[in-house]
Design a protein around this motif. Structure first.
Motif, PDB file in Angstrom:
ATOM      1  N   LEU A  44       0.833  -1.212   0.000  1.00 36.63           N
ATOM      2  CA  LEU A  44       0.000   0.000   0.000  1.00 36.63           C
ATOM      3  C   LEU A  44       0.864   1.258   0.000  1.00 36.63           C
ATOM      4  O   LEU A  44       0.558   2.236  -0.697  1.00 36.63           O
ATOM      5  CB  LEU A  44      -0.930   0.023   1.210  1.00 36.63           C
ATOM      6  CG  LEU A  44      -2.139  -0.881   1.178  1.00 36.63           C
ATOM      7  CD1 LEU A  44      -2.927  -0.767   2.470  1.00 36.63           C
ATOM      8  CD2 LEU A  44      -3.025  -0.542  -0.003  1.00 36.63           C
ATOM      9  N   PHE A  45       1.950   1.230   0.770  1.00 37.14           N
ATOM     10  CA  PHE A  45       2.851   2.383   0.802  1.00 37.14           C
ATOM     11  C   PHE A  45       3.498   2.612  -0.562  1.00 37.14           C
ATOM     12  O   PHE A  45       3.551   3.748  -1.041  1.00 37.14           O
ATOM     13  CB  PHE A  45       3.926   2.177   1.878  1.00 37.14           C
ATOM     14  CG  PHE A  45       4.953   3.266   1.918  1.00 37.14           C
ATOM     15  CD1 PHE A  45       4.609   4.561   2.241  1.00 37.14           C
ATOM     16  CD2 PHE A  45       6.277   2.996   1.619  1.00 37.14           C
ATOM     17  CE1 PHE A  45       5.546   5.571   2.271  1.00 37.14           C
ATOM     18  CE2 PHE A  45       7.227   3.990   1.653  1.00 37.14           C
ATOM     19  CZ  PHE A  45       6.858   5.278   1.978  1.00 37.14           C
ATOM     20  N   LEU A  46       3.975   1.542  -1.198  1.00 32.43           N
ATOM     21  CA  LEU A  46       4.598   1.699  -2.513  1.00 32.43           C
ATOM     22  C   LEU A  46       3.591   2.161  -3.565  1.00 32.43           C
ATOM     23  O   LEU A  46       3.935   2.969  -4.440  1.00 32.43           O
ATOM     24  CB  LEU A  46       5.273   0.397  -2.938  1.00 32.43           C
ATOM     25  CG  LEU A  46       6.516   0.018  -2.141  1.00 32.43           C
ATOM     26  CD1 LEU A  46       7.043  -1.340  -2.585  1.00 32.43           C
ATOM     27  CD2 LEU A  46       7.596   1.077  -2.267  1.00 32.43           C
ATOM     28  N   VAL A  47       2.365   1.690  -3.470  1.00 31.71           N
ATOM     29  CA  VAL A  47       1.325   2.153  -4.401  1.00 31.71           C
ATOM     30  C   VAL A  47       1.044   3.641  -4.187  1.00 31.71           C
ATOM     31  O   VAL A  47       0.881   4.403  -5.149  1.00 31.71           O
ATOM     32  CB  VAL A  47       0.037   1.304  -4.265  1.00 31.71           C
ATOM     33  CG1 VAL A  47      -1.133   1.943  -4.975  1.00 31.71           C
ATOM     34  CG2 VAL A  47       0.279  -0.094  -4.797  1.00 31.71           C
ATOM     35  N   SER A  48       1.009   4.081  -2.934  1.00 32.26           N
ATOM     36  CA  SER A  48       0.784   5.508  -2.675  1.00 32.26           C
ATOM     37  C   SER A  48       1.967   6.349  -3.161  1.00 32.26           C
ATOM     38  O   SER A  48       1.771   7.477  -3.618  1.00 32.26           O
ATOM     39  CB  SER A  48       0.512   5.755  -1.191  1.00 32.26           C
ATOM     40  OG  SER A  48       1.646   5.484  -0.420  1.00 32.26           O
ATOM     41  N   ASN A  69       3.127   5.718   5.730  1.00 29.91           N
ATOM     42  CA  ASN A  69       4.510   5.614   6.207  1.00 29.91           C
ATOM     43  C   ASN A  69       4.582   5.787   7.720  1.00 29.91           C
ATOM     44  O   ASN A  69       5.311   5.072   8.403  1.00 29.91           O
ATOM     45  CB  ASN A  69       5.382   6.653   5.505  1.00 29.91           C
ATOM     46  CG  ASN A  69       6.844   6.432   5.732  1.00 29.91           C
ATOM     47  OD1 ASN A  69       7.308   5.316   5.926  1.00 29.91           O
ATOM     48  ND2 ASN A  69       7.602   7.511   5.702  1.00 29.91           N
ATOM     49  N   PHE A  70       3.835   6.731   8.255  1.00 27.16           N
ATOM     50  CA  PHE A  70       3.822   6.969   9.701  1.00 27.16           C
ATOM     51  C   PHE A  70       3.297   5.748  10.458  1.00 27.16           C
ATOM     52  O   PHE A  70       3.894   5.296  11.430  1.00 27.16           O
ATOM     53  CB  PHE A  70       2.977   8.203  10.018  1.00 27.16           C
ATOM     54  CG  PHE A  70       2.904   8.540  11.471  1.00 27.16           C
ATOM     55  CD1 PHE A  70       3.987   9.124  12.107  1.00 27.16           C
ATOM     56  CD2 PHE A  70       1.767   8.263  12.207  1.00 27.16           C
ATOM     57  CE1 PHE A  70       3.929   9.435  13.463  1.00 27.16           C
ATOM     58  CE2 PHE A  70       1.698   8.564  13.551  1.00 27.16           C
ATOM     59  CZ  PHE A  70       2.788   9.157  14.184  1.00 27.16           C
ATOM     60  N   SER A  71       2.177   5.212  10.000  1.00 26.94           N
ATOM     61  CA  SER A  71       1.627   4.033  10.677  1.00 26.94           C
ATOM     62  C   SER A  71       2.492   2.801  10.451  1.00 26.94           C
ATOM     63  O   SER A  71       2.590   1.943  11.331  1.00 26.94           O
ATOM     64  CB  SER A  71       0.192   3.787  10.223  1.00 26.94           C
ATOM     65  OG  SER A  71       0.137   3.551   8.845  1.00 26.94           O
TER      66      SER A  71
END
Length: 165
Positions: A44-48, A69-71
């Motif tokens: 999900l982070f890489l997609v964002s 990224n924070f979570s």
């Protein structure tokens, strides 16, 4: 071009974040000690990050990447402690810990990218009536046909309405 200049370049900065985390995640996922949740939130982070690269003006894309990224920092911390491998997987463990340590720096770079795009991380307080700088305020409707319709009194308006039926 030196690394400092590259980091301060807006569109290189977000690509750099994506490349570093992608490399670290691939190496961290080489072993079987990490749960599937680790792969889920990191994808999900890489997609964002890819969304932020694609949408060069989007503040929402950077907000989403920064929130994930924070979570993910806290999720990584819990997963590394809870699932630390007792045998094998040292290569994967090293890269998972490095990825955990890099997250605060990538969050700072995401903040710099957000500021360059005109946004900020300030949350709107309940007591404040002023919208944040990046909030879209609704605009009033402008009747583009209004300049052509000059109805002097209400009787002609009623006759125009009766002509419709």
């Amino acid at each position: 071009m030196d690394i400092q200049t590259a980091i301060n370049t807006p569109f290189v900065r977000i690509r750099f974040i994506g490349f570093v985390h992608f490399t670290l995640l691939v190496n961290a996922m080489l072993s079987h000690w990490l749960p599937p949740a680790y792969m889920f939130y990191n994808i999900l982070f890489l997609v964002s990050i890819l969304w932020a690269i694609h949408s060069r003006e989007s503040v929402d894309a950077i907000h989403t990447a920064a929130a994930i990224n924070f979570s993910s920092f806290f999720f990584d911390f819990i997963i590394v402690i809870a699932f630390f491998p007792s045998v094998g997987g040292i290569w994967s463990t090293i890269f998972a810990v490095i990825n955990l340590c890099v997250r605060p720096f990538s969050l700072l770079l995401l903040h710099k990218e957000l500021v360059d795009r005109g946004g900020d991380f300030v949350l709107v307080s309940v007591a404040s009536n002023n919208p944040p700088n990046n909030a879209r305020t609704p605009r009033s409707y402008q009747d583009i046909d209004g300049s052509r319709q000059n109805i002097p009194n209400s009787q002609s308006a009623q006759s125009n309405i009766s002509n419709l039926f």
